[in-house]
Design a protein around this motif. Structure first.
Motif, PDB file in Angstrom:
ATOM      1  N   LEU A   1       0.859  -1.183   0.000  1.00 22.17           N
ATOM      2  CA  LEU A   1       0.000   0.000   0.000  1.00 22.17           C
ATOM      3  C   LEU A   1       0.895   1.232   0.000  1.00 22.17           C
ATOM      4  CD1 LEU A   1      -2.683   1.474   0.157  1.00 22.17           C
ATOM      5  CD2 LEU A   1      -2.686   1.151   2.623  1.00 22.17           C
ATOM      6  N   SER A   2       0.834   2.010  -1.069  1.00 20.92           N
ATOM      7  CA  SER A   2       1.667   3.205  -1.167  1.00 20.92           C
ATOM      8  C   SER A   2       0.931   4.279  -1.947  1.00 20.92           C
ATOM      9  CB  SER A   2       3.007   2.889  -1.846  1.00 20.92           C
ATOM     10  OG  SER A   2       2.789   2.431  -3.171  1.00 20.92           O
ATOM     11  N   VAL A   3       1.372   5.531  -1.761  1.00 20.00           N
ATOM     12  CA  VAL A   3       0.788   6.677  -2.453  1.00 20.00           C
ATOM     13  C   VAL A   3       1.921   7.444  -3.123  1.00 20.00           C
ATOM     14  CG1 VAL A   3      -0.648   8.738  -2.254  1.00 20.00           C
ATOM     15  CG2 VAL A   3      -0.978   6.842  -0.655  1.00 20.00           C
ATOM     16  N   LYS A   4       1.702   7.792  -4.389  1.00 16.72           N
ATOM     17  CA  LYS A   4       2.710   8.548  -5.138  1.00 16.72           C
ATOM     18  C   LYS A   4       2.128   9.890  -5.567  1.00 16.72           C
ATOM     19  CE  LYS A   4       6.034   8.173  -8.972  1.00 16.72           C
ATOM     20  NZ  LYS A   4       5.789   9.486  -9.569  1.00 16.72           N
ATOM     21  N   VAL A   5       2.852  10.975  -5.256  1.00 16.94           N
ATOM     22  CA  VAL A   5       2.493  12.324  -5.707  1.00 16.94           C
ATOM     23  C   VAL A   5       3.771  12.959  -6.256  1.00 16.94           C
ATOM     24  CG1 VAL A   5       1.600  14.591  -5.082  1.00 16.94           C
ATOM     25  CG2 VAL A   5       0.683  12.550  -3.972  1.00 16.94           C
ATOM     26  N   GLY A   6       3.784  13.227  -7.517  1.00 13.19           N
ATOM     27  CA  GLY A   6       4.967  13.819  -8.122  1.00 13.19           C
ATOM     28  C   GLY A   6       6.191  12.955  -7.901  1.00 13.19           C
ATOM     29  N   ASP A   7       7.239  13.539  -7.322  1.00 12.75           N
ATOM     30  CA  ASP A   7       8.508  12.833  -7.124  1.00 12.75           C
ATOM     31  C   ASP A   7       8.539  11.993  -5.852  1.00 12.75           C
ATOM     32  OD1 ASP A   7       9.456  14.083  -9.412  1.00 12.75           O
ATOM     33  OD2 ASP A   7      10.284  15.780  -8.288  1.00 12.75           O
ATOM     34  N   ALA A   8       7.481  12.045  -5.045  1.00 13.17           N
ATOM     35  CA  ALA A   8       7.502  11.390  -3.733  1.00 13.17           C
ATOM     36  C   ALA A   8       6.574  10.185  -3.698  1.00 13.17           C
ATOM     37  CB  ALA A   8       7.098  12.377  -2.646  1.00 13.17           C
ATOM     38  N   THR A   9       7.029   9.116  -3.048  1.00  9.17           N
ATOM     39  CA  THR A   9       6.204   7.930  -2.808  1.00  9.17           C
ATOM     40  C   THR A   9       6.200   7.650  -1.311  1.00  9.17           C
ATOM     41  OG1 THR A   9       6.738   6.983  -4.967  1.00  9.17           O
ATOM     42  CG2 THR A   9       5.881   5.487  -3.298  1.00  9.17           C
ATOM     43  N   PHE A  10       5.011   7.457  -0.745  1.00  4.18           N
ATOM     44  CA  PHE A  10       4.834   7.224   0.684  1.00  4.18           C
ATOM     45  C   PHE A  10       4.367   5.784   0.885  1.00  4.18           C
ATOM     46  CE2 PHE A  10       1.758   7.927   4.426  1.00  4.18           C
ATOM     47  CZ  PHE A  10       2.726   7.615   5.354  1.00  4.18           C
ATOM     48  N   ASP A  11       5.169   4.983   1.572  1.00  2.35           N
ATOM     49  CA  ASP A  11       4.823   3.601   1.885  1.00  2.35           C
ATOM     50  C   ASP A  11       3.979   3.589   3.150  1.00  2.35           C
ATOM     51  OD1 ASP A  11       4.611   0.902   2.157  1.00  2.35           O
ATOM     52  OD2 ASP A  11       6.747   0.516   2.433  1.00  2.35           O
ATOM     53  N   VAL A  12       2.698   3.324   2.999  1.00  2.00           N
ATOM     54  CA  VAL A  12       1.759   3.432   4.119  1.00  2.00           C
ATOM     55  C   VAL A  12       1.754   2.169   4.982  1.00  2.00           C
ATOM     56  CG1 VAL A  12      -0.634   3.891   4.748  1.00  2.00           C
ATOM     57  CG2 VAL A  12       0.322   4.945   2.701  1.00  2.00           C
ATOM     58  N   LYS A  13       1.939   1.022   4.365  1.00  2.00           N
ATOM     59  CA  LYS A  13       1.723  -0.255   5.046  1.00  2.00           C
ATOM     60  C   LYS A  13       2.461  -0.407   6.377  1.00  2.00           C
ATOM     61  CE  LYS A  13       2.163  -5.260   4.445  1.00  2.00           C
ATOM     62  NZ  LYS A  13       0.918  -5.533   5.200  1.00  2.00           N
ATOM     63  N   PRO A  14       3.739  -0.006   6.498  1.00  2.00           N
ATOM     64  CA  PRO A  14       4.432  -0.212   7.789  1.00  2.00           C
ATOM     65  C   PRO A  14       3.805   0.520   8.960  1.00  2.00           C
ATOM     66  CG  PRO A  14       6.009   0.254   6.033  1.00  2.00           C
ATOM     67  CD  PRO A  14       4.655   0.541   5.474  1.00  2.00           C
ATOM     68  N   HIS A  15       2.958   1.506   8.699  1.00  2.00           N
ATOM     69  CA  HIS A  15       2.379   2.317   9.772  1.00  2.00           C
ATOM     70  C   HIS A  15       1.030   1.785  10.269  1.00  2.00           C
ATOM     71  CE1 HIS A  15       5.413   5.396   8.909  1.00  2.00           C
ATOM     72  NE2 HIS A  15       5.149   5.172   7.633  1.00  2.00           N
ATOM     73  N   LEU A  16       0.511   0.710   9.649  1.00  2.00           N
ATOM     74  CA  LEU A  16      -0.857   0.270   9.926  1.00  2.00           C
ATOM     75  C   LEU A  16      -0.894  -0.882  10.919  1.00  2.00           C
ATOM     76  CD1 LEU A  16      -2.381   0.445   6.333  1.00  2.00           C
ATOM     77  CD2 LEU A  16      -2.241   2.222   8.093  1.00  2.00           C
ATOM     78  N   LYS A  17      -2.030  -0.976  11.605  1.00  2.00           N
ATOM     79  CA  LYS A  17      -2.266  -2.078  12.548  1.00  2.00           C
ATOM     80  C   LYS A  17      -3.550  -2.803  12.141  1.00  2.00           C
ATOM     81  CE  LYS A  17       0.225   0.381  16.195  1.00  2.00           C
ATOM     82  NZ  LYS A  17       0.151   1.061  17.510  1.00  2.00           N
ATOM     83  N   ALA A  18      -4.676  -2.525  12.817  1.00  2.00           N
ATOM     84  CA  ALA A  18      -5.913  -3.255  12.525  1.00  2.00           C
ATOM     85  C   ALA A  18      -7.002  -2.345  11.975  1.00  2.00           C
ATOM     86  CB  ALA A  18      -6.407  -3.955  13.790  1.00  2.00           C
ATOM     87  N   GLU A  19      -6.639  -1.167  11.451  1.00  2.00           N
ATOM     88  CA  GLU A  19      -7.641  -0.210  10.982  1.00  2.00           C
ATOM     89  C   GLU A  19      -8.329  -0.706   9.704  1.00  2.00           C
ATOM     90  OE1 GLU A  19      -4.396   0.358  11.194  1.00  2.00           O
ATOM     91  OE2 GLU A  19      -3.936   2.119  12.422  1.00  2.00           O
ATOM     92  N   LYS A  20      -9.648  -0.539   9.653  1.00  2.00           N
ATOM     93  CA  LYS A  20     -10.402  -0.831   8.428  1.00  2.00           C
ATOM     94  C   LYS A  20     -10.682   0.435   7.624  1.00  2.00           C
ATOM     95  CE  LYS A  20     -12.795  -4.952  10.180  1.00  2.00           C
ATOM     96  NZ  LYS A  20     -12.513  -4.816  11.610  1.00  2.00           N
ATOM     97  N   ALA A  21     -10.387   1.583   8.204  1.00  2.00           N
ATOM     98  CA  ALA A  21     -10.509   2.867   7.507  1.00  2.00           C
ATOM     99  C   ALA A  21      -9.235   3.659   7.796  1.00  2.00           C
ATOM    100  CB  ALA A  21     -11.740   3.638   7.985  1.00  2.00           C
ATOM    101  N   VAL A  22      -8.524   4.032   6.738  1.00  5.74           N
ATOM    102  CA  VAL A  22      -7.227   4.684   6.903  1.00  5.74           C
ATOM    103  C   VAL A  22      -7.171   5.955   6.072  1.00  5.74           C
ATOM    104  CG1 VAL A  22      -4.732   4.483   6.583  1.00  5.74           C
ATOM    105  CG2 VAL A  22      -6.053   2.505   7.355  1.00  5.74           C
TER     106      VAL A  22
END
Length: 404
Positions: free
Chosen positions: A96-117
């Motif tokens: 799970l990652s988000v890319k905007v322009g030159d930047a990519t943010f890896d979201v997955k390492p920050h998650l636990k049991a959330e169903k809405a992020v």
């Protein structure tokens, strides 16, 4: 960070890579944190906002939103991009990652049991649109997230009780504290001490933009050289971690001239003051930098009030202009906290008079002094920095100056 640093302009693409089958990706165009118009909830069932400024153009493992910031109505102050699932935690995605322009943010390492992020946030700022990484959420699917943003959801028969409301500000505080624990552990005790001072004044839930104004007149040389100014910057940042959702401090310098000197954050706090490469000036003029701060606050829209921490070791050379500035600024949601560094024969009579200046709509300033070299304890310093802020907040609300 400013969007301009990511190689994008007013038109941009937000690309989300999510391998969790059945995940829904949604963009929320909000007004001061609320979904005031549900046409700005852009998702699989409503892929376009009314004027097309937000548009879902691709769905699947790779999802893309087109954003035209120039076409957005001015009432839309921020955009959240989110991932939700009705039954599974979003963290179950293989990627799970988000890319905007030159930047990519890896979201997955920050998650636990959330169903809405909430993945990322775009928001209006004095210097243009900015991006903030969020990676926080709560248990519940798309319906719970819509309710959290103040939207309405049609209730099915025998529907389960909605997920409990989550205080997004407190969640952001938690994230900032966890980030400090990982990256800047020396700031953790400062953040917690600032929290105690806020709670003592009934300001635990208060939200402010924090601005730091630093004197660069020649007599401040020892304070910069000794590291005292860096220490003050760290304490301003600790307050921002509790008052400002972005945990950032806008920094200004003043001597004879006024200077914008960037944004202080958890990412750049180490050695921040040294990197400013301050060139000391031969005078102390409050008015130009006060004007600059007021102009920036107006550009930011006054959705949040400002707490200005104004650090100086001398009186101003233009008192009459400053009196006019302060009187006019009393009608604005800005509280001015003047800290005088007292070394040698310093005359702070003007600041003491400014503290009790008559003719203002509300009392929008407070002054205290500390001896040089600065050895005051952190708890006492935070108490002094927050003195009278609760009273100003109460009076400003009663006068219709505060919107929140």
């Amino acid at each position: 960070m400013p969007l301009s640093t990511l190689g994008v302009g007013q038109r941009l693409s937000v690309d989300i890579h999510c391998t969790l089958d059945g995940a829904d990706l949604t963009a929320f165009g909000l007004q001061d944190g609320k979904l005031a118009d549900d046409r700005y909830m852009v998702f699989f069932n409503q892929p376009r906002s009314p004027e097309g400024a937000l548009e879902l153009v691709k769905q699947g493992v790779d999802t893309s939103f087109n954003v035209d910031l120039a076409a957005l109505p001015t009432c839309i102050t921020e955009i959240y991009f989110t991932a939700t699932h009705d039954t599974q935690p979003i963290g179950g995605a293989g990627a799970l990652s988000v890319k905007v322009g030159d930047a990519t943010f890896d979201v997955k390492p920050h998650l636990k049991a959330e169903k809405a992020v909430m993945l990322i946030r775009l928001y209006r700022h004095a210097d243009g649109w900015r991006l903030a990484t969020v990676a926080q959420g709560f248990n519940g699917g798309l319906d719970a997230l819509v309710r959290h943003f103040g939207g309405e959801v049609a209730e099915a028969e025998a529907a389960p009780a909605p997920a409990p409301t989550v205080n997004l500000h407190k969640e952001r505080q938690r994230v900032l504290l966890e980030k400090a624990e990982r990256e800047q552990p020396q700031l953790v005790s400062l953040i917690k001490t600032a929290s105690v001072s806020l709670e003592k004044r009934g300001l635990a839930d208060a939200r402010y933009r924090v601005k730091l104004v630093l004197d660069i007149s020649g007599s401040m040389q020892n304070e910069y050289r000794s590291g005292a100014v860096q220490a003050l910057a760290e304490r301003a940042l600790a307050l921002a971690a509790r008052l400002d959702d972005d945990g950032e401090v806008e920094v200004y310098l003043f001597g004879i001239q006024a200077h914008r000197s960037g944004t202080l954050s958890l990412d750049n706090v180490a050695g921040f003051v040294d990197r400013l490469k301050v060139k000391l000036e031969g005078g102390t003029h409050y008015s130009p930098v006060m004007k600059m701060v007021r102009e920036d606050a107006e550009k930011e829209g006054h959705e949040l009030p400002c707490l200005v921490l104004f650090i100086t070791d001398g009186g101003t050379s233009n008192p009459a202009i400053v009196v006019r500035q302060m009187t006019a600024a009393a009608a604005e949601p800005i509280f001015w906290k003047f800290m005088g560094i007292e070394g040698g024969r310093v005359n702070f009579d003007f600041l003491e008079k400014l503290d009790d200046l008559p003719g203002r709509v509300v009392d929008n300033a407070d002054f205290f002094r500390v001896p040089a070299p600065i050895k005051i304890g952190d708890a006492e310093l935070f108490d002094l920095l927050l003195n009278e802020l609760d009273g100003w907040q109460r009076d400003a609300k009663a006068a219709g100056i505060l919107r929140v």
